[in-house]
Design a protein around this motif. Structure first.
Motif, PDB file in Angstrom:
ATOM      1  N   PHE A   1     -26.090 -16.499  27.298  1.00  0.00           N
ATOM      2  CA  PHE A   1     -25.473 -16.402  25.969  1.00  0.00           C
ATOM      3  C   PHE A   1     -24.248 -17.297  26.005  1.00  0.00           C
ATOM      4  O   PHE A   1     -23.159 -16.874  26.390  1.00  0.00           O
ATOM      5  N   ALA A   2     -24.420 -18.540  25.623  1.00  0.00           N
ATOM      6  CA  ALA A   2     -23.448 -19.595  25.938  1.00  0.00           C
ATOM      7  C   ALA A   2     -22.302 -19.709  24.947  1.00  0.00           C
ATOM      8  O   ALA A   2     -21.926 -20.816  24.531  1.00  0.00           O
ATOM      9  N   GLU A   3     -21.752 -18.591  24.537  1.00  0.00           N
ATOM     10  CA  GLU A   3     -20.561 -18.628  23.696  1.00  0.00           C
ATOM     11  C   GLU A   3     -19.795 -17.326  23.865  1.00  0.00           C
ATOM     12  O   GLU A   3     -20.383 -16.279  24.137  1.00  0.00           O
ATOM     13  N   PRO A   4     -18.473 -17.367  23.737  1.00  0.00           N
ATOM     14  CA  PRO A   4     -17.704 -16.122  23.818  1.00  0.00           C
ATOM     15  C   PRO A   4     -18.020 -15.225  22.626  1.00  0.00           C
ATOM     16  O   PRO A   4     -18.292 -15.718  21.520  1.00  0.00           O
ATOM     17  N   ALA A   5     -17.974 -13.909  22.850  1.00  0.00           N
ATOM     18  CA  ALA A   5     -18.344 -12.984  21.776  1.00  0.00           C
ATOM     19  C   ALA A   5     -17.798 -11.591  22.034  1.00  0.00           C
ATOM     20  O   ALA A   5     -17.616 -11.176  23.189  1.00  0.00           O
ATOM     21  N   PHE A   6     -17.560 -10.886  20.949  1.00  0.00           N
ATOM     22  CA  PHE A   6     -17.298  -9.456  20.997  1.00  0.00           C
ATOM     23  C   PHE A   6     -18.659  -8.754  20.978  1.00  0.00           C
ATOM     24  O   PHE A   6     -19.606  -9.241  20.363  1.00  0.00           O
TER      25      PHE A   6
ATOM     26  N   GLU B   1     -15.860 -26.060  27.774  1.00  0.00           N
ATOM     27  CA  GLU B   1     -14.611 -26.707  28.175  1.00  0.00           C
ATOM     28  C   GLU B   1     -14.036 -26.161  29.482  1.00  0.00           C
ATOM     29  O   GLU B   1     -13.100 -26.757  30.021  1.00  0.00           O
ATOM     30  N   TRP B   2     -14.558 -25.035  29.951  1.00  0.00           N
ATOM     31  CA  TRP B   2     -13.977 -24.483  31.179  1.00  0.00           C
ATOM     32  C   TRP B   2     -15.013 -23.786  32.063  1.00  0.00           C
ATOM     33  O   TRP B   2     -14.661 -22.994  32.919  1.00  0.00           O
ATOM     34  N   GLN B   3     -16.265 -24.120  31.893  1.00  0.00           N
ATOM     35  CA  GLN B   3     -17.303 -23.417  32.632  1.00  0.00           C
ATOM     36  C   GLN B   3     -17.118 -23.533  34.140  1.00  0.00           C
ATOM     37  O   GLN B   3     -17.294 -22.553  34.870  1.00  0.00           O
ATOM     38  N   ASP B   4     -16.761 -24.733  34.633  1.00  0.00           N
ATOM     39  CA  ASP B   4     -16.549 -24.889  36.078  1.00  0.00           C
ATOM     40  C   ASP B   4     -15.395 -24.020  36.551  1.00  0.00           C
ATOM     41  O   ASP B   4     -15.480 -23.363  37.610  1.00  0.00           O
ATOM     42  N   THR B   5     -14.304 -24.010  35.791  1.00  0.00           N
ATOM     43  CA  THR B   5     -13.166 -23.158  36.148  1.00  0.00           C
ATOM     44  C   THR B   5     -13.550 -21.687  36.080  1.00  0.00           C
ATOM     45  O   THR B   5     -13.186 -20.895  36.965  1.00  0.00           O
ATOM     46  N   LYS B   6     -14.291 -21.314  35.047  1.00  0.00           N
ATOM     47  CA  LYS B   6     -14.720 -19.916  34.904  1.00  0.00           C
ATOM     48  C   LYS B   6     -15.570 -19.483  36.089  1.00  0.00           C
ATOM     49  O   LYS B   6     -15.402 -18.376  36.622  1.00  0.00           O
ATOM     50  N   GLU B   7     -16.495 -20.332  36.521  1.00  0.00           N
ATOM     51  CA  GLU B   7     -17.360 -19.975  37.649  1.00  0.00           C
ATOM     52  C   GLU B   7     -16.543 -19.787  38.928  1.00  0.00           C
ATOM     53  O   GLU B   7     -16.829 -18.899  39.740  1.00  0.00           O
ATOM     54  N   THR B   8     -15.537 -20.622  39.118  1.00  0.00           N
ATOM     55  CA  THR B   8     -14.675 -20.471  40.297  1.00  0.00           C
ATOM     56  C   THR B   8     -13.834 -19.205  40.189  1.00  0.00           C
ATOM     57  O   THR B   8     -13.769 -18.401  41.131  1.00  0.00           O
ATOM     58  N   LEU B   9     -13.188 -19.018  39.035  1.00  0.00           N
ATOM     59  CA  LEU B   9     -12.356 -17.826  38.846  1.00  0.00           C
ATOM     60  C   LEU B   9     -13.155 -16.539  38.972  1.00  0.00           C
ATOM     61  O   LEU B   9     -12.655 -15.539  39.503  1.00  0.00           O
ATOM     62  N   HIS B  10     -14.378 -16.550  38.470  1.00  0.00           N
ATOM     63  CA  HIS B  10     -15.226 -15.362  38.573  1.00  0.00           C
ATOM     64  C   HIS B  10     -15.412 -14.964  40.032  1.00  0.00           C
ATOM     65  O   HIS B  10     -15.325 -13.776  40.389  1.00  0.00           O
TER      66      HIS B  10
ATOM     67  N   GLY C   1     -16.673  -4.373  23.907  1.00  0.00           N
ATOM     68  CA  GLY C   1     -15.974  -5.312  24.762  1.00  0.00           C
ATOM     69  C   GLY C   1     -16.022  -6.738  24.266  1.00  0.00           C
ATOM     70  O   GLY C   1     -16.330  -7.022  23.097  1.00  0.00           O
ATOM     71  N   PHE C   2     -15.696  -7.627  25.212  1.00  0.00           N
ATOM     72  CA  PHE C   2     -15.664  -9.061  24.939  1.00  0.00           C
ATOM     73  C   PHE C   2     -16.018  -9.789  26.223  1.00  0.00           C
ATOM     74  O   PHE C   2     -15.562  -9.406  27.311  1.00  0.00           O
ATOM     75  N   TRP C   3     -16.863 -10.808  26.125  1.00  0.00           N
ATOM     76  CA  TRP C   3     -17.123 -11.646  27.281  1.00  0.00           C
ATOM     77  C   TRP C   3     -16.988 -13.114  26.880  1.00  0.00           C
ATOM     78  O   TRP C   3     -17.007 -13.466  25.703  1.00  0.00           O
ATOM     79  N   PHE C   4     -16.875 -13.964  27.899  1.00  0.00           N
ATOM     80  CA  PHE C   4     -16.554 -15.374  27.682  1.00  0.00           C
ATOM     81  C   PHE C   4     -17.788 -16.271  27.580  1.00  0.00           C
ATOM     82  O   PHE C   4     -17.651 -17.478  27.403  1.00  0.00           O
ATOM     83  N   GLY C   5     -18.980 -15.693  27.674  1.00  0.00           N
ATOM     84  CA  GLY C   5     -20.209 -16.469  27.632  1.00  0.00           C
ATOM     85  C   GLY C   5     -20.750 -16.720  29.025  1.00  0.00           C
ATOM     86  O   GLY C   5     -20.019 -16.669  30.016  1.00  0.00           O
ATOM     87  N   ASP C   6     -22.049 -16.952  29.094  1.00  0.00           N
ATOM     88  CA  ASP C   6     -22.694 -17.231  30.375  1.00  0.00           C
ATOM     89  C   ASP C   6     -23.938 -18.080  30.119  1.00  0.00           C
ATOM     90  O   ASP C   6     -24.152 -18.569  29.007  1.00  0.00           O
ATOM     91  N   ASP C   7     -24.763 -18.231  31.139  1.00  0.00           N
ATOM     92  CA  ASP C   7     -25.941 -19.085  31.005  1.00  0.00           C
ATOM     93  C   ASP C   7     -26.955 -18.530  30.010  1.00  0.00           C
ATOM     94  O   ASP C   7     -27.749 -19.281  29.444  1.00  0.00           O
TER      95      ASP C   7
ATOM     96  N   TYR D   1     -10.381 -25.715  39.029  1.00  0.00           N
ATOM     97  CA  TYR D   1      -9.340 -24.840  38.474  1.00  0.00           C
ATOM     98  C   TYR D   1      -8.497 -25.655  37.502  1.00  0.00           C
ATOM     99  O   TYR D   1      -7.672 -26.473  37.906  1.00  0.00           O
ATOM    100  N   ASP D   2      -8.713 -25.431  36.211  1.00  0.00           N
ATOM    101  CA  ASP D   2      -7.940 -26.067  35.152  1.00  0.00           C
ATOM    102  C   ASP D   2      -6.844 -25.085  34.743  1.00  0.00           C
ATOM    103  O   ASP D   2      -7.139 -24.051  34.137  1.00  0.00           O
ATOM    104  N   PRO D   3      -5.576 -25.364  35.066  1.00  0.00           N
ATOM    105  CA  PRO D   3      -4.505 -24.404  34.759  1.00  0.00           C
ATOM    106  C   PRO D   3      -4.397 -24.062  33.281  1.00  0.00           C
ATOM    107  O   PRO D   3      -4.095 -22.918  32.932  1.00  0.00           O
ATOM    108  N   VAL D   4      -4.632 -25.041  32.416  1.00  0.00           N
ATOM    109  CA  VAL D   4      -4.537 -24.789  30.973  1.00  0.00           C
ATOM    110  C   VAL D   4      -5.571 -23.757  30.543  1.00  0.00           C
ATOM    111  O   VAL D   4      -5.274 -22.796  29.825  1.00  0.00           O
ATOM    112  N   MET D   5      -6.815 -23.923  31.002  1.00  0.00           N
ATOM    113  CA  MET D   5      -7.873 -23.000  30.593  1.00  0.00           C
ATOM    114  C   MET D   5      -7.762 -21.657  31.304  1.00  0.00           C
ATOM    115  O   MET D   5      -8.129 -20.617  30.744  1.00  0.00           O
TER     116      MET D   5
END
Length: 314
Positions: free
Chosen positions: A222-227, A11-20, A214-220, A140-144
């Motif tokens: 491991f495509a899900e957020p996880a502790f 739901e926010w991968q494009d925003t995440k890539e930009t924010l990163h 730690g915690f990460w939001f997922g990536d290519d 950039y999705d402000p909600v996400m």
């Protein structure tokens, strides 16, 4: 507010890539303008009541004291100096290229000479492309973006609570811009020999034996957020150790293993916070047992090391 609100990567991968990449631009400024600390502890971001901050920097490099904050409530980048001057830039509607140029321009207007030694992404697929040329990443999705900060803030407090139980050398709870995760690490004190070919970033990060949480939001990959948690160097038979809760498991990653509790699995527990704390504790016991740590010596029940204070009062 809901504890651990949903944040599926899709739901926010494009925003995440930009924010990163926004975060890497600012993080590399922080790297250049701060006094170096062991294990790169000078470099990560910390949480604020509205977003994330570099903390004060400058002075050691001849610059005035300044900070750069991401405000994920008003969706601005705020560049400020110790004398009270500040410039704000919108986060929405920016490409990485325009963000890079506007951030450096704002610093220049405030009398800060920003230096980015390697002005391109670190350890990302487009690591060869300068920030100033990246017009591709502009979502950039402000909600996400706000949701990202909310999740970071909630996870940070759980990690702070977990960190209270250890009295040895330990890192702050901090947000790494290069890997875009939030983490806390415990150290046994044992020095680790690194082969000469190991890169400088890894050499300093893992110069001492540690267990990280730690915690990460997922990536290519491991495509899900996880502790998560890992022990470095990894002791033999680590994956034979049990993890809690039942939905936690060991995952192979490169040549090592991660203890993983999927974010959505934690959210589904009757008490998600207790589930995450149990997960971190089980991963710590697994790593410390296999690596032979003196866990009793490092104990700090409830954040207290004085045995007199640990005696319940009538």
């Amino acid at each position: 507010m809901e504890l651990f609100p949903p944040i599926p990567l899709t739901e926010w991968q494009d925003t995440k890539e930009t924010l990163h990449r926004f975060a890497q631009v600012v993080g590399k400024i922080r790297l250049a303008a701060s006094a170096r600390r062991n294990h790169w502890w000078n470099v990560p971001f910390h949480l604020t009541g509205r977003g994330i901050t570099t903390r004060p920097m400058g002075q050691v490099d001849g610059n005035p004291v300044f900070t750069i904050d991401f405000d994920f409530v008003n969706h601005q980048l705020v560049v400020a100096t110790l004398d009270g001057r500040a410039i704000s830039l919108p986060l929405e509607g920016q490409s990485v290229a325009s963000f890079h140029d506007n951030a450096l321009d704002a610093l220049a207007q405030l009398g800060v000479r920003a230096r980015i030694a390697i002005p391109r992404p670190y350890d990302l697929p487009d690591a060869g492309r300068p920030f100033a040329e990246d017009t591709e990443h502009a979502a950039y999705d402000p909600v996400m973006a706000n949701r990202y900060w909310q999740v970071l803030s909630q996870v940070a407090l759980v990690l702070e609570e977990f960190a209270a139980g250890f009295s040895g050398k330990a890192s702050p709870v901090h947000h790494f811009w290069h890997t875009f995760d939030i983490a806390h690490s415990r150290f046994s004190g044992r020095h680790i020999h690194q082969p000469p070919q190991v890169d400088p970033v890894t050499r300093e990060a893992y110069s001492r034996e540690l267990i990280s949480f730690g915690f990460w939001f997922g990536d290519d990959t491991f495509a899900e957020p996880a502790f998560y948690s890992y022990t470095a160097p990894e002791p033999p038979a680590l994956t034979g150790e049990p993890l809690k809760p039942a939905t936690a498991h060991w995952v192979s990653r490169d040549d090592t293993h991660l203890a993983v509790l999927p974010y959505d699995a934690a959210r589904a527990e009757s008490d998600p916070r207790a589930a995450v704390l149990a997960f971190y504790e089980s991963a710590y016991q697994a790593g410390s047992r296999r690596a032979g740590w003196d866990t009793a010596r490092f104990g700090s029940p409830g954040g207290i090391t004085d045995p007199h204070l640990q005696v319940p009062r009538p």
